[in-house]
Design an enzyme around this catalytic site. Structure first.
Site, PDB file in Angstrom:
ATOM      1  N   TYR A   1      13.178   5.598  -7.130  1.00 16.24           N
ATOM      2  CA  TYR A   1      11.842   5.357  -7.678  1.00 16.24           C
ATOM      3  C   TYR A   1      11.066   4.332  -6.848  1.00 16.24           C
ATOM      4  CZ  TYR A   1      12.226   7.783 -12.196  1.00 16.24           C
ATOM      5  OH  TYR A   1      12.317   8.721 -13.178  1.00 16.24           O
TER       6      TYR A   1
ATOM      7  N   LYS B   1      27.138   8.964  -8.425  1.00 14.03           N
ATOM      8  CA  LYS B   1      27.493  10.133  -7.616  1.00 14.03           C
ATOM      9  C   LYS B   1      28.198   9.599  -6.369  1.00 14.03           C
ATOM     10  CE  LYS B   1      27.265  14.588  -6.621  1.00 14.03           C
ATOM     11  NZ  LYS B   1      28.089  15.582  -7.328  1.00 14.03           N
TER      12      LYS B   1
ATOM     13  N   ASP C   1      27.140  14.737 -12.408  1.00 21.06           N
ATOM     14  CA  ASP C   1      27.120  16.166 -12.759  1.00 21.06           C
ATOM     15  C   ASP C   1      28.069  16.455 -13.916  1.00 21.06           C
ATOM     16  OD1 ASP C   1      29.187  15.499 -11.036  1.00 21.06           O
ATOM     17  OD2 ASP C   1      29.036  17.293  -9.788  1.00 21.06           O
TER      18      ASP C   1
ATOM     19  N   ASP D   1      17.098   8.584 -16.088  1.00 16.17           N
ATOM     20  CA  ASP D   1      15.906   9.315 -16.533  1.00 16.17           C
ATOM     21  C   ASP D   1      16.306  10.703 -17.012  1.00 16.17           C
ATOM     22  OD1 ASP D   1      13.127   9.913 -16.846  1.00 16.17           O
ATOM     23  OD2 ASP D   1      13.224  11.059 -14.981  1.00 16.17           O
TER      24      ASP D   1
ATOM     25  N   ASP E   1      16.932  12.223 -21.250  1.00 17.08           N
ATOM     26  CA  ASP E   1      16.208  13.379 -21.815  1.00 17.08           C
ATOM     27  C   ASP E   1      17.218  14.379 -22.363  1.00 17.08           C
ATOM     28  OD1 ASP E   1      13.709  12.377 -21.080  1.00 17.08           O
ATOM     29  OD2 ASP E   1      12.985  14.344 -20.429  1.00 17.08           O
TER      30      ASP E   1
HETATM   31  C1  IPM Z   1      10.389   7.838 -18.526  1.00 17.00           C
HETATM   32  C2  IPM Z   1       9.352   8.698 -17.838  1.00 17.00           C
HETATM   33  C3  IPM Z   1       8.874   7.981 -16.581  1.00 17.00           C
HETATM   34  C4  IPM Z   1      10.057   7.824 -15.652  1.00 17.00           C
HETATM   35  C5  IPM Z   1       7.707   8.672 -15.874  1.00 17.00           C
HETATM   36  C6  IPM Z   1       6.528   8.906 -16.789  1.00 17.00           C
HETATM   37  C7  IPM Z   1       7.280   7.911 -14.650  1.00 17.00           C
HETATM   38  O1  IPM Z   1       9.849   9.961 -17.580  1.00 17.00           O
HETATM   39  O2  IPM Z   1      10.073   6.701 -18.909  1.00 17.00           O
HETATM   40  O3  IPM Z   1      11.517   8.297 -18.696  1.00 17.00           O
HETATM   41  O4  IPM Z   1      10.374   8.736 -14.877  1.00 17.00           O
HETATM   42  O5  IPM Z   1      10.679   6.755 -15.693  1.00 17.00           O
HETATM   43 MN    MN Z   2      11.836  10.331 -18.346  1.00 20.02          MN
END
Ligand code: IPM
Ligand code: MN
Length: 366
Positions: free
Chosen positions: A142, A189, A221, A245, A249
């Site tokens: 990032y 990884k 993975d 990240d 999710d």
């Molecule tokens: C999160 C989001 C952010 C990230 C984006 C919006 C930049 O997906 O906070 O998880 O990738 O960190």
């Molecule tokens: Mn995210």
């Protein structure tokens, strides 16, 4: 207690959900006799439109002078569909994290029993899952060097970690593991990446200072697979920015919906609290966004930034109770949910306020 809170709604459903989070904080202030002062500031696409900058100096100054931040989301389809745009809403969020030194992102994946049926994963696999992610937030690919070469035809992003960046978040994760099941899974990884090999080396070193915590390492993975195969095998998870990240999710499905997941970003100074869901432009303005992630983020703020455990628990209990009574937003409703129990964003917020009212009498009325 007196606290200055900045509300940073941002884009998309950020506006709708932070209003509900703020409402709950105001209610808590009333019940427990605190003075919370609220101010708003701009970030993301709305700040680009108004000031040409996704994180204007005015906003950054305000953030540096407050006690906690309740953040909504940033993003807009305009940028997603046009990768050539140079000024982008997400830059505001990333710069804010960096400037405020918010290197540790805590993402608790807690499944409310009432939502066992809301996930696409089988209830018997899910039941009892409770994971706390520590996602590193100010390093990795990032923030590594990026660019184009070869006449714009080659692009690169550098995955980079320094020892101190791994050390400081590892300490936080080990300390948290001590207060839970004393088990920490570090995800990397290291079979391929040099930055992951440094990560693993440093985590092993720090682990020696916490001999009471069982440390294990997994490759990202296979961890992605095990997370949904056997979520109960995880307790505290420590990982880098990009892997964190993606994995959080995925892990949100363990909690039923992204709309339920709160997060806390902490580090050197002020704390930032935000849902993990994004700006969700497909449902913006429809009034159907789930405000519980923002409300639960407010609960994290009360606990982590202000040390107000009772107040934080009161919010969590109110959410639990509303869910027990069968109230749902559309994202967590299923075929068995009666129509009249499917609430819109503000009604769900009101429902939590009502739960708080019935369980707590404001101090001035005692
Ligand atoms: C999160 C989001 C952010 C990230 C984006 C919006 C930049 O997906 O906070 O998880 O990738 O960190
Ligand atoms: Mn995210």
């Amino acid at each position: 207690m007196k606290k200055k809170i900045i509300i940073l709604p941002g884009d998309g459903i950020g506006q709708e959900v932070t209003s509900e989070g703020k409402k709950v904080l105001e209610k808590i202030a009333g019940i427990f006799d605190h003075q919370f002062e609220f101010n708003g500031a701009m970030i993301g696409h709305e700040a680009i439109v108004a000031m040409g900058n996704p994180l204007p100096d005015e906003t950054l100054n305000q953030l540096k002078n407050c006690d906690a931040i309740l953040f909504g989301a940033v993003g807009h389809p305009k940028y997603d569909n046009d990768p050539t745009l140079k000024v982008r809403p997400e830059q505001g969020l990333l710069r804010m994290r960096k400037e405020l030194g918010l290197y540790a992102n805590l993402r608790p994946i807690k499944l409310f029993d009432e939502l066992l049926g809301a996930s696409s994963i089988k209830p018997e696999i899910l039941k009892g899952s409770d994971i706390l992610f520590f996602r590193e937030l100010t390093g990795d690919v990032y923030f590594g060097e990026r660019g184009r070469k070869n006449n714009q035809n080659t692009a690169y992003d550098t995955m980079i970690y320094s020892r101190y960046e791994v050390e400081r978040i590892a300490h936080k994760a080990f300390v948290a593991a001590r207060t839970r099941k004393k088990k920490l899974t570090s995800i990397d990884k290291a079979n391929v990446l040099e930055s992951s090999r440094l990560w693993r080396e440093v985590v092993q070193e720090i682990g020696r200072q916490y001999p009471d915590v069982q440390l294990e390492h997994q490759f990202v993975d296979s961890a992605a697979m095990k997370l949904i195969q056997n979520p109960r095998s995880f307790d505290v998870v420590l990982t880098g920015n990009l892997f964190g990240d993606i994995l959080t999710d995925e892990a949100s499905q363990i909690a039923g919906s992204m709309g339920m997941l709160a997060s806390a970003s902490v580090g050197d100074t002020v704390g930032l609290y935000e849902p993990i869901h994004g700006s969700a432009h497909d449902i913006t303005g429809k009034g159907i966004a789930n405000p519980l992630a923002s409300i639960l983020s407010a609960a994290l703020m009360l606990d982590i930034s202000f040390g107000l455990k009772d107040e934080s628990n009161a919010v969590i209990k109110a959410v639990e109770s509303a869910l027990k009574k069968g109230y749902r937003t559309p994202d967590i409703a299923d075929s068995t949910t009666p129509k009249e129990k499917i609430l819109d964003t503000t009604t769900m917020g009101d429902c939590i306020i009502k739960e708080l009212s019935t369980r707590h009498t404001p101090v001035e009325q005692l």
